[in-house]
Write a protein that holds these residues in place. Structure first.
Motif, PDB file in Angstrom:
ATOM      1  N   SER A  90      62.360  79.180  56.794  1.00  0.00           N
ATOM      2  CA  SER A  90      62.933  79.140  58.143  1.00  0.00           C
ATOM      3  C   SER A  90      63.511  80.505  58.479  1.00  0.00           C
ATOM      4  CB  SER A  90      64.037  78.072  58.232  1.00  0.00           C
ATOM      5  OG  SER A  90      65.168  78.462  57.459  1.00  0.00           O
ATOM      6  N   PHE A 104      59.660  78.669  61.778  1.00  0.00           N
ATOM      7  CA  PHE A 104      59.207  78.433  60.412  1.00  0.00           C
ATOM      8  C   PHE A 104      57.948  79.228  60.097  1.00  0.00           C
ATOM      9  CE2 PHE A 104      61.280  74.551  61.933  1.00  0.00           C
ATOM     10  CZ  PHE A 104      62.208  74.300  60.919  1.00  0.00           C
ATOM     11  N   ARG A 105      57.770  79.534  58.808  1.00  0.00           N
ATOM     12  CA  ARG A 105      56.497  80.000  58.258  1.00  0.00           C
ATOM     13  C   ARG A 105      56.248  79.269  56.952  1.00  0.00           C
ATOM     14  NH1 ARG A 105      54.187  84.773  60.120  1.00  0.00           N
ATOM     15  NH2 ARG A 105      52.391  83.997  58.942  1.00  0.00           N
ATOM     16  N   GLU A 106      54.983  79.018  56.662  1.00  0.00           N
ATOM     17  CA  GLU A 106      54.603  78.377  55.413  1.00  0.00           C
ATOM     18  C   GLU A 106      53.811  79.366  54.571  1.00  0.00           C
ATOM     19  OE1 GLU A 106      53.352  73.993  56.505  1.00  0.00           O
ATOM     20  OE2 GLU A 106      53.003  75.340  58.218  1.00  0.00           O
ATOM     21  N   VAL A 164      58.255  76.456  52.419  1.00  0.00           N
ATOM     22  CA  VAL A 164      58.603  76.522  53.838  1.00  0.00           C
ATOM     23  C   VAL A 164      59.718  77.549  53.976  1.00  0.00           C
ATOM     24  CG1 VAL A 164      59.615  75.311  55.807  1.00  0.00           C
ATOM     25  CG2 VAL A 164      57.990  74.133  54.322  1.00  0.00           C
ATOM     26  N   HIS A 173      57.854  73.346  49.616  1.00  0.00           N
ATOM     27  CA  HIS A 173      57.204  72.527  50.639  1.00  0.00           C
ATOM     28  C   HIS A 173      57.096  71.078  50.142  1.00  0.00           C
ATOM     29  CE1 HIS A 173      54.114  71.276  53.523  1.00  0.00           C
ATOM     30  NE2 HIS A 173      54.257  72.431  54.168  1.00  0.00           N
ATOM     31  N   LEU A 215      53.589  73.494  61.620  1.00  0.00           N
ATOM     32  CA  LEU A 215      54.996  73.860  61.451  1.00  0.00           C
ATOM     33  C   LEU A 215      55.215  75.340  61.730  1.00  0.00           C
ATOM     34  CD1 LEU A 215      57.874  73.063  60.601  1.00  0.00           C
ATOM     35  CD2 LEU A 215      57.208  73.564  58.234  1.00  0.00           C
ATOM     36  N   SER A 216      54.275  76.186  61.328  1.00  0.00           N
ATOM     37  CA  SER A 216      54.425  77.633  61.532  1.00  0.00           C
ATOM     38  C   SER A 216      54.399  78.032  63.002  1.00  0.00           C
ATOM     39  CB  SER A 216      53.333  78.394  60.774  1.00  0.00           C
ATOM     40  OG  SER A 216      53.505  78.279  59.380  1.00  0.00           O
ATOM     41  N   PHE A 250      59.225  67.667  57.428  1.00  0.00           N
ATOM     42  CA  PHE A 250      59.115  68.818  58.337  1.00  0.00           C
ATOM     43  C   PHE A 250      58.235  68.518  59.549  1.00  0.00           C
ATOM     44  CE2 PHE A 250      60.788  70.969  54.635  1.00  0.00           C
ATOM     45  CZ  PHE A 250      61.686  71.856  55.201  1.00  0.00           C
TER      46      PHE A 250
END
Length: 414
Positions: free
Chosen positions: A121, A135-137, A119, A105, A182-183, A237
């Protein structure tokens, strides 16, 4: 999530446009009828989506621009109702969720020793078999344990920057909704070349210089009839640039960028003939005109049909680790790994004879059975004591995670 709804086929010779006729039908409603109909819409959908009425207003403005409507002719209720008629509910991962990639990240503050914020994808496939990027963080510790940040039930699409799209071969710039994480962000196709989907993003943190990072991903833009490799580029991002890869090599799928220049040039691994892996170099990031040199061919039964890369090479003291996938009997996909020379990555100095990960038991069932696949792994920890976190698609229906130390993976090489 809410998405714009576009009216489809219209009979040849029909009087006026379907969209225009729909707006006239809504305008003819009495105030009581309009209020009752909008109340039904609001009751059905207001709590299912985020900022629902704002999206209806935005959609009305888009329709008004398209149809050259006189905005003063519509009261607030009718504007919202028109916006609702031109929206629909869309589940972006209803059909499949697969092929994850993972990178550090941009924000690494406040972490414990050896931990890394990441991060991830994924390729999501929804109605109409349209692929998008989601996306997931999360955070991974040095021992390989990890946690994903919470994700709400609401998602938003990225927004196109004003005047960004001019020509089919131009780069386009998009940004996340300012109030969305972002998620909960989805990147949908934008250009004509991308209309059929954005497939298999392979992300890498590229180092232009000391601590000068740009996050770059290669993906396949599918028009519905043709493919082209493209680049996703971002520094934070929050804003993304999507641009074509020009040159002969750009017509192929599955290109993976090295995280730094090699001997003064950009370098990639690609599959130029549909079966084997090639090493490619270029002076320009957006133009790859040479077919490259042969890097690897299928050697073992589990990869006899074809091999491909599984994301960008990972730098270690022993060499560049390159995860691969092989396709064997019954079109079963399995993950392998090779080691490329650190100074000359066109040379393979080791590879596994057997898969490092293959679909077994429940992992064999799904949208596309008997498939495990990844578009990238993450190394945490220092030097050869490091550990790899490998997210992988499970038969195109879910994402799993595997971990292995660099030392143990190198011990499998022949």
């Amino acid at each position: 999530m809410l998405r714009p709804f576009h009216l489809g086929w219209q009979a040849r010779g029909a009087e006026g446009s379907r969209a225009g006729k729909l707006v006239k039908d809504i305008a003819r409603l009495s105030m009581e009828e309009a209020e009752q109909e909008y109340a039904r819409v609001k009751s059905d959908f207001a709590t299912r989506h985020w900022q629902t009425e704002n999206m209806f207003r935005e959609r009305f403005e888009e329709v008004a621009d398209d149809l050259n409507l006189n905005r003063d002719s519509f009261d607030e209720t009718r504007k919202l109702l028109i916006g609702a008629y031109f929206c629909h509910e869309y589940t972006y991962a209803a059909a499949a969720l697969m092929n994850p990639s993972i990178v550090p990240h941009p924000d690494q503050s406040g972490l414990g020793e050896g931990a890394c914020r990441f991060v991830m994808s994924m390729r999501a496939v929804g109605e109409g078999h349209i692929s998008s990027i989601v996306f997931r963080e999360g955070i991974v510790d040095a021992d390989g344990s990890f946690s994903l940040w919470p994700q709400t039930a609401f998602a938003t699409s990225v927004e196109l920057d004003d005047a960004s799209l001019h020509d089919a071969d131009d780069a386009v710039t998009v940004h996340c909704h300012p109030d969305s994480t972002l998620s909960n962000t989805v990147i949908f196709p934008i250009t004509e070349q991308q209309a059929g989907g954005l497939e298999d993003l392979r992300l890498v943190r590229f180092e232009h210089g000391p601590q000068d990072y740009e996050w770059i991903g290669t993906y396949t833009a599918y028009s519905g009839s043709s493919i082209r490799s493209e680049l996703l580029r971002t520094r934070d991002f929050r804003q993304f640039q999507l641009e074509p890869i020009h040159g002969r090599a750009g017509r192929n799928k599955g290109m993976a960028l090295f995280p730094e220049k090699v001997d003064g040039k950009y370098a990639m691994v690609g599959r130029q003939d549909g079966k084997n892996l090639y090493f490619l170099t270029s002076d320009r990031l957006d133009c790859w005109d040479e077919e490259g040199s042969l890097l690897m061919e299928p050697e073992f039964p589990w990869e006899f049909i074809q091999i491909g890369n599984c994301g960008s090479p990972i730098k270690t003291e022993a060499g560049w680790l390159l995860f691969t996938h092989g396709v064997g009997a019954m079109r079963k996909y399995a993950l392998g790994c090779a080691l490329l020379d650190l100074d000359d990555p066109s040379k393979v100095i080791g590879r596994v004879a057997k898969p490092v990960l293959t679909a077994v038991d429940a992992d064999r069932a799904g949208y596309v059975p008997n498939v495990v696949y990844t578009c990238g792994a993450l190394k945490v920890g220092a030097a050869e004591r490091g550990r790899l976190l490998v997210p992988y698609g499970i038969s195109d229906s879910a994402v799993g995670f595997a971990t292995i130390t660099v030392e143990d993976l190198l011990a499998l090489m022949v």
